[in-house]
Design a protein around this motif. Structure first.
Motif, PDB file in Angstrom:
ATOM      1  N   PHE A 211      -1.010  -8.598  11.191  1.00 15.11           N
ATOM      2  CA  PHE A 211       0.205  -9.423  10.842  1.00 15.11           C
ATOM      3  C   PHE A 211       1.341  -9.179  12.191  1.00 15.11           C
ATOM      4  O   PHE A 211       1.903 -10.416  12.444  1.00 15.11           O
ATOM      5  N   ARG A 212       0.988  -8.474  12.946  1.00 16.53           N
ATOM      6  CA  ARG A 212       1.756  -8.227  14.082  1.00 16.53           C
ATOM      7  C   ARG A 212       0.975  -7.517  15.276  1.00 16.53           C
ATOM      8  O   ARG A 212       0.569  -6.437  14.862  1.00 16.53           O
ATOM      9  N   LYS A 213       0.476  -8.270  16.141  1.00 18.78           N
ATOM     10  CA  LYS A 213      -0.534  -7.424  17.232  1.00 18.78           C
ATOM     11  C   LYS A 213       0.159  -6.802  18.237  1.00 18.78           C
ATOM     12  O   LYS A 213       0.538  -7.359  19.194  1.00 18.78           O
ATOM     13  N   LEU A 214       0.544  -5.435  17.959  1.00 16.03           N
ATOM     14  CA  LEU A 214       1.331  -4.670  18.788  1.00 16.03           C
ATOM     15  C   LEU A 214       0.203  -3.663  19.515  1.00 16.03           C
ATOM     16  O   LEU A 214      -0.539  -2.917  18.693  1.00 16.03           O
ATOM     17  N   ASP A 215       0.091  -3.434  20.756  1.00 13.26           N
ATOM     18  CA  ASP A 215      -0.985  -2.521  21.233  1.00 13.26           C
ATOM     19  C   ASP A 215      -0.084  -1.379  22.061  1.00 13.26           C
ATOM     20  O   ASP A 215      -0.911  -0.680  22.742  1.00 13.26           O
ATOM     21  N   LYS A 216       1.280  -1.554  21.776  1.00 11.26           N
ATOM     22  CA  LYS A 216       1.731  -0.308  22.833  1.00 11.26           C
ATOM     23  C   LYS A 216       1.789   1.044  22.166  1.00 11.26           C
ATOM     24  O   LYS A 216       1.931   0.838  20.879  1.00 11.26           O
ATOM     25  N   PRO A 217       1.451   2.353  22.878  1.00  7.62           N
ATOM     26  CA  PRO A 217       1.537   3.372  21.900  1.00  7.62           C
ATOM     27  C   PRO A 217       2.659   3.564  21.210  1.00  7.62           C
ATOM     28  O   PRO A 217       2.664   4.293  20.237  1.00  7.62           O
ATOM     29  N   LEU A 218       3.958   3.164  21.671  1.00  5.43           N
ATOM     30  CA  LEU A 218       4.994   3.389  20.824  1.00  5.43           C
ATOM     31  C   LEU A 218       5.023   2.939  19.376  1.00  5.43           C
ATOM     32  O   LEU A 218       5.389   3.475  18.535  1.00  5.43           O
TER      33      LEU A 218
ATOM     34  N   ILE B 154       0.112   5.583  -8.804  1.00  7.41           N
ATOM     35  CA  ILE B 154       0.930   4.495  -8.969  1.00  7.41           C
ATOM     36  C   ILE B 154       1.650   4.076  -7.817  1.00  7.41           C
ATOM     37  O   ILE B 154       1.672   2.777  -7.603  1.00  7.41           O
ATOM     38  N   ILE B 155       2.051   4.770  -7.093  1.00  8.92           N
ATOM     39  CA  ILE B 155       3.106   4.429  -5.971  1.00  8.92           C
ATOM     40  C   ILE B 155       2.036   3.864  -4.992  1.00  8.92           C
ATOM     41  O   ILE B 155       2.387   2.782  -4.262  1.00  8.92           O
ATOM     42  N   GLY B 156       0.978   4.441  -4.872  1.00  3.90           N
ATOM     43  CA  GLY B 156       0.137   4.125  -3.729  1.00  3.90           C
ATOM     44  C   GLY B 156      -0.304   2.538  -3.894  1.00  3.90           C
ATOM     45  O   GLY B 156      -0.374   1.673  -3.014  1.00  3.90           O
ATOM     46  N   LEU B 157      -0.739   2.335  -5.263  1.00  2.76           N
ATOM     47  CA  LEU B 157      -1.144   0.998  -5.642  1.00  2.76           C
ATOM     48  C   LEU B 157      -0.035  -0.202  -5.611  1.00  2.76           C
ATOM     49  O   LEU B 157      -0.299  -1.042  -5.098  1.00  2.76           O
ATOM     50  N   ALA B 158       1.184   0.445  -5.905  1.00  3.09           N
ATOM     51  CA  ALA B 158       2.403  -0.642  -5.498  1.00  3.09           C
ATOM     52  C   ALA B 158       2.568  -0.970  -4.074  1.00  3.09           C
ATOM     53  O   ALA B 158       2.833  -2.057  -3.967  1.00  3.09           O
ATOM     54  N   ILE B 159       2.517   0.361  -3.287  1.00  2.00           N
ATOM     55  CA  ILE B 159       2.621  -0.033  -1.762  1.00  2.00           C
ATOM     56  C   ILE B 159       1.747  -1.056  -1.272  1.00  2.00           C
ATOM     57  O   ILE B 159       1.855  -1.900  -0.564  1.00  2.00           O
ATOM     58  N   VAL B 160       0.251  -0.811  -1.544  1.00  2.32           N
ATOM     59  CA  VAL B 160      -0.595  -1.636  -1.288  1.00  2.32           C
ATOM     60  C   VAL B 160      -0.494  -3.092  -1.829  1.00  2.32           C
ATOM     61  O   VAL B 160      -1.019  -3.999  -1.173  1.00  2.32           O
TER      62      VAL B 160
ATOM     63  N   ARG C 238      -0.071  -8.535   0.347  1.00  5.72           N
ATOM     64  CA  ARG C 238       0.674 -10.101   0.566  1.00  5.72           C
ATOM     65  C   ARG C 238       1.084 -10.225   1.716  1.00  5.72           C
ATOM     66  O   ARG C 238       1.044 -11.408   2.363  1.00  5.72           O
ATOM     67  N   LEU C 239       2.007  -9.231   2.551  1.00  8.57           N
ATOM     68  CA  LEU C 239       2.571  -9.237   3.724  1.00  8.57           C
ATOM     69  C   LEU C 239       1.283  -9.453   4.923  1.00  8.57           C
ATOM     70  O   LEU C 239       1.622 -10.124   5.860  1.00  8.57           O
ATOM     71  N   LEU C 240       0.351  -8.530   4.816  1.00 11.12           N
ATOM     72  CA  LEU C 240      -0.597  -8.457   5.471  1.00 11.12           C
ATOM     73  C   LEU C 240      -1.763  -9.642   5.553  1.00 11.12           C
ATOM     74  O   LEU C 240      -2.631  -9.487   6.368  1.00 11.12           O
ATOM     75  N   LYS C 241      -1.864  -9.971   4.299  1.00  9.13           N
ATOM     76  CA  LYS C 241      -2.900 -10.865   3.830  1.00  9.13           C
ATOM     77  C   LYS C 241      -4.337 -10.253   4.133  1.00  9.13           C
ATOM     78  O   LYS C 241      -5.215 -10.687   4.508  1.00  9.13           O
TER      79      LYS C 241
ATOM     80  N   LEU D 109      -2.915   0.528  10.449  1.00  5.18           N
ATOM     81  CA  LEU D 109      -3.148   1.028  11.768  1.00  5.18           C
ATOM     82  C   LEU D 109      -3.841   0.003  12.335  1.00  5.18           C
ATOM     83  O   LEU D 109      -3.353  -0.346  13.520  1.00  5.18           O
ATOM     84  N   ILE D 110      -4.616  -0.564  12.029  1.00  6.72           N
ATOM     85  CA  ILE D 110      -5.469  -1.686  12.353  1.00  6.72           C
ATOM     86  C   ILE D 110      -4.776  -2.892  12.644  1.00  6.72           C
ATOM     87  O   ILE D 110      -4.597  -3.687  13.964  1.00  6.72           O
ATOM     88  N   HIS D 111      -3.666  -3.201  11.824  1.00  5.59           N
ATOM     89  CA  HIS D 111      -2.844  -4.428  12.040  1.00  5.59           C
ATOM     90  C   HIS D 111      -1.757  -4.101  12.945  1.00  5.59           C
ATOM     91  O   HIS D 111      -1.380  -4.752  13.816  1.00  5.59           O
ATOM     92  N   VAL D 112      -1.484  -2.897  13.119  1.00  8.99           N
ATOM     93  CA  VAL D 112      -0.503  -2.413  14.617  1.00  8.99           C
ATOM     94  C   VAL D 112      -1.366  -2.259  15.679  1.00  8.99           C
ATOM     95  O   VAL D 112      -0.654  -3.016  16.752  1.00  8.99           O
TER      96      VAL D 112
END
Length: 248
Positions: free
Chosen positions: A6-13, A63-69, A74-77, A157-160
């Motif tokens: 979604f965003r390719k960020l490779d900085k440790p921060l 339930i919360i985990g499923l809602a977050i996922v 949709r955001l990360l496809k 984390l993969i997307h980050v």
């Protein structure tokens, strides 16, 4: 399983911020599960408090985990491993893991039993408590925890990171970080009064099991097989403990 970042960020921060955000989400989810579980009384069907509270707690987590996922997918496809994936590889890992855990569990409890230190429990080992606790471990522990502590952090984390970062022995950086978060989840703490309670052996076990299950999650491209492994390992360890407690 992972198509593109979604965003390719490779900085440790950014990785540090992502880990902190995941920790906050996981801690909030656990606290929310506790808050809801404390709303009910279970005296009629679980007077020994062996399984009902934990079942409600983990159901809320699920339930919360499923809602977050659902939102992030949709955001990360990304489907977060909600697919059958590589069934042959996934089932092979599951069978090997279960066989190894069976042997380890038997050895552990035999050593404890012969040493005069079998596990003890805070409730009577009657039919209701045994079936209730094993049912919880089989049906709720795996799905709730693998979605919240495996599929969610590993995929995010993969997307980050922008890509999967392989370290050694098919273990990746994102799996190691997710396993660290899983270990932290096993630390009991409260703010008022401020207390921290943790078992070093439990933290090490959680990290090791989390790493194995995270590797299987990525290798099989599915969250199904880590769920099966998680549930099976809990049932094996708890069930074997019951067996040797009865023999003692």
């Amino acid at each position: 399983m992972v198509k593109s970042g979604f965003r390719k960020l490779d900085k440790p921060l950014y990785v540090i911020l992502a880990v902190i955000a995941l920790l906050i989400v996981q801690e909030f989810t656990g606290k929310a599960g506790s808050a809801v579980a404390y709303l009910f009384s279970y005296d009629q069907f679980d007077p020994d408090n062996g399984f009902a509270w934990q079942s409600v707690h983990h159901l809320v987590m699920l339930i919360i985990g499923l809602a977050i996922v659902a939102v992030l997918s949709r955001l990360l496809k990304d489907n977060f491993g909600f697919q059958l994936g590589d069934r042959k590889k996934g089932m092979r890992y599951f069978i090997i893991f279960t066989a190894a855990l069976t042997i380890i569990s038997l050895i552990y409890h035999i050593i404890a039993y012969t040493g005069g230190q079998p596990l003890t429990f805070d409730f009577a080992l009657n039919t209701r408590n045994v079936l209730g606790t094993l049912g919880f471990q089989l049906l709720l522990s795996g799905p709730a925890e693998e979605i919240l502590y495996r599929a969610l952090p590993v995929t995010v984390l993969i997307h980050v990171l922008g890509k999967s970062v392989r370290l050694k022995w098919n273990i990746t950086l994102e799996v190691v970080l997710a396993s660290l978060l899983f270990s932290i989840a096993h630390i009991k703490w409260s703010v008022s009064p401020f207390t921290v309670d943790a078992s070093s052996s439990q933290l090490i076990y959680a990290f090791a099991i989390g790493t194995v299950q995270g590797m299987v999650y990525q290798e099989s491209r599915s969250v199904l097989y880590p769920i099966l492994m998680h549930s099976a390992s809990n049932v094996l360890m708890v069930g074997t403990g019951y067996l040797f407690a009865v023999l003692a």
